[in-house]
Design an enzyme around this catalytic site. Structure first.
Site, short mmCIF file in Angstrom:
data_model
loop_
_atom_site.label_atom_id
_atom_site.label_comp_id
_atom_site.label_asym_id
_atom_site.label_seq_id
_atom_site.Cartn_x
_atom_site.Cartn_y
_atom_site.Cartn_z
N GLY A 72 2.64 2.37 10.81
CA GLY A 72 3.61 3.46 10.67
C GLY A 72 4.33 3.81 11.96
O GLY A 72 4.99 4.85 12.04
N SER A 87 3.50 -2.02 10.31
CA SER A 87 4.95 -2.09 10.53
C SER A 87 5.54 -3.46 10.20
O SER A 87 6.49 -3.91 10.84
CB SER A 87 5.30 -1.69 11.97
OG SER A 87 4.94 -0.34 12.20
N LYS A 140 0.16 4.21 -0.29
CA LYS A 140 -0.48 5.39 0.31
C LYS A 140 -0.26 6.62 -0.59
O LYS A 140 -0.30 6.47 -1.80
CB LYS A 140 0.04 5.59 1.74
CG LYS A 140 -0.12 4.31 2.56
CD LYS A 140 0.10 4.47 4.04
CE LYS A 140 -0.09 3.13 4.74
NZ LYS A 140 0.00 3.22 6.20
N GLU A 193 -6.74 4.81 7.80
CA GLU A 193 -6.47 6.22 7.49
C GLU A 193 -7.67 6.87 6.80
O GLU A 193 -7.96 8.04 7.01
CB GLU A 193 -5.20 6.33 6.63
CG GLU A 193 -3.95 6.07 7.47
CD GLU A 193 -2.80 5.44 6.71
OE1 GLU A 193 -2.80 5.45 5.46
OE2 GLU A 193 -1.88 4.90 7.37
N HIS A 222 -9.38 1.32 4.78
CA HIS A 222 -8.13 1.50 5.53
C HIS A 222 -8.38 2.45 6.70
O HIS A 222 -9.16 3.40 6.57
CB HIS A 222 -7.04 2.05 4.61
CG HIS A 222 -5.68 1.97 5.22
ND1 HIS A 222 -5.25 2.88 6.16
CD2 HIS A 222 -4.69 1.07 5.08
CE1 HIS A 222 -4.04 2.54 6.55
NE2 HIS A 222 -3.67 1.45 5.92
N ASN A 271 0.88 -1.17 0.00
CA ASN A 271 0.00 0.00 0.00
C ASN A 271 0.91 1.22 0.00
O ASN A 271 1.49 1.57 1.02
CB ASN A 271 -0.89 -0.02 1.25
CG ASN A 271 -1.73 1.24 1.37
OD1 ASN A 271 -1.78 2.06 0.45
ND2 ASN A 271 -2.40 1.39 2.51
N GLU A 303 -5.28 -4.85 10.47
CA GLU A 303 -4.25 -3.84 10.70
C GLU A 303 -4.54 -3.10 12.01
O GLU A 303 -5.35 -2.15 12.01
CB GLU A 303 -4.25 -2.82 9.56
CG GLU A 303 -3.94 -3.39 8.20
CD GLU A 303 -3.35 -2.33 7.27
OE1 GLU A 303 -2.25 -2.56 6.77
OE2 GLU A 303 -3.98 -1.28 7.07
P1 13P Z 1 3.16 0.47 7.65
O1 13P Z 1 3.66 -0.83 7.06
O2 13P Z 1 3.87 1.68 7.15
O3 13P Z 1 3.03 0.40 9.13
O4 13P Z 1 1.64 0.63 7.08
C1 13P Z 1 0.79 -0.43 7.18
C2 13P Z 1 -0.43 -0.11 6.43
O5 13P Z 1 -1.19 0.76 6.82
C3 13P Z 1 -0.69 -0.84 5.19
O6 13P Z 1 -1.96 -0.58 4.71
#
Ligand code: 13P
Length: 251
Positions: free
Chosen positions: A172, A212, A11, A96, A94, A9, A166
């Protein structure tokens, strides 16, 4: 029985030019992967990535899709647009998007249903906050998110979807869920699917871990028989790291 799936992803990172460069670097490194390798670039990069992955084993995913076929929905993306660019998977719900863009259980459900009807495969994201985890209600929380997301889906449709567990506190932050924590939440998700449908359906659904995940912790997480892959953020932007995770998932 369930083919592992590692999805990047990206982002809101990389321009179309940078996206192309990453694919050029990544494709030779993952060409022997036994897992499914998916990249989910930002919408404006899809065309460039679609061209760059041609002839490789990398599969294209998107980060959002709307629940209507077309119309006055400024800023949204239709399933038909994605399909024309060769997109197969689409990330939906997601954390976010839930946190910053008003995504709700209901819109997650509408997007997922329309994606399925259009021939896209949704990667539906669920996961608890730190507060929920500390209150000891993680399993109940993710189970409710799953029930809401799958509302109205047929058995046949559910069999093909991908779910990403997740935990928000792991995204992150460099703080990964332990393999035992991930296993427990993923088991709760699978048993919720078994309750709604049946065990055979639940056993076909692929459930990824995300948060992560990196080249150092991937092997341990993927060693759990219930974890069918990963949804990778930060580490998917580096060809070597992402390839190492794909290699771990290929064992
Ligand atoms: P990170 O791997 O940067 O923690 O992000 C995970 C994520 O949100 C994947 O959709």
């Amino acid at each position: 029985m369930r083919k592992r799936i590692i999805a990047g992803n990206w982002k809101m990172n990389l321009t179309p030019k940078q996206a192309k460069e990453l694919i050029l670097e990544l494709s030779p490194k993952v060409k022997h992967a036994a897992c499914e390798v998916v990249v989910c670039p930002p919408a404006v990069d899809l065309q460039a990535v679609s061209e760059a992955i041609s002839g490789t084993n990398i599969v294209l995913g998107a980060q959002n899709v709307h629940w209507k076929e077309s119309g006055a929905y400024t800023g949204e993306i239709s399933a038909k647009m994605l399909l024309e660019l060769g997109v197969k998977y689409v990330i939906i719900g997601h954390s976010e998007r839930r946190q910053y863009f008003g995504e709700t259980d209901e819109t997650v459900n509408m997007r997922a249903l329309f994606a399925l009807e259009s021939g896209l495969v949704p990667i539906i994201c669920v996961g608890e906050s730190l507060e929920t985890r500390e209150s000891g209600t993680t399993n109940e929380f993710v189970s409710n998110q799953i029930k809401a997301a799958l509302k109205g889906m047929s058995k046949e449709q559910v069999k093909g979807i991908v779910i990403a567990y997740e935990p928000i506190w792991a995204i992150g932050t460099g703080k990964t869920a332990t393999s035992a924590e991930a296993y427990e939440a993923i088991s709760a998700i699978r048993s919720t699917i078994a309750d709604i449908y049946d065990e055979s359906v639940a056993n076909l659904v692929r459930i990824q871990y995300g948060g992560s995940m990196n080249s150092r912790n991937a092997s341990e997480l993927l060693a759990m028989e219930n974890i069918d892959g990963g949804l990778i953020g930060g580490a998917s932007l580096k060809a070597d790291d992402f390839a190492a995770i794909c290699a771990a998932a290929s064992k």
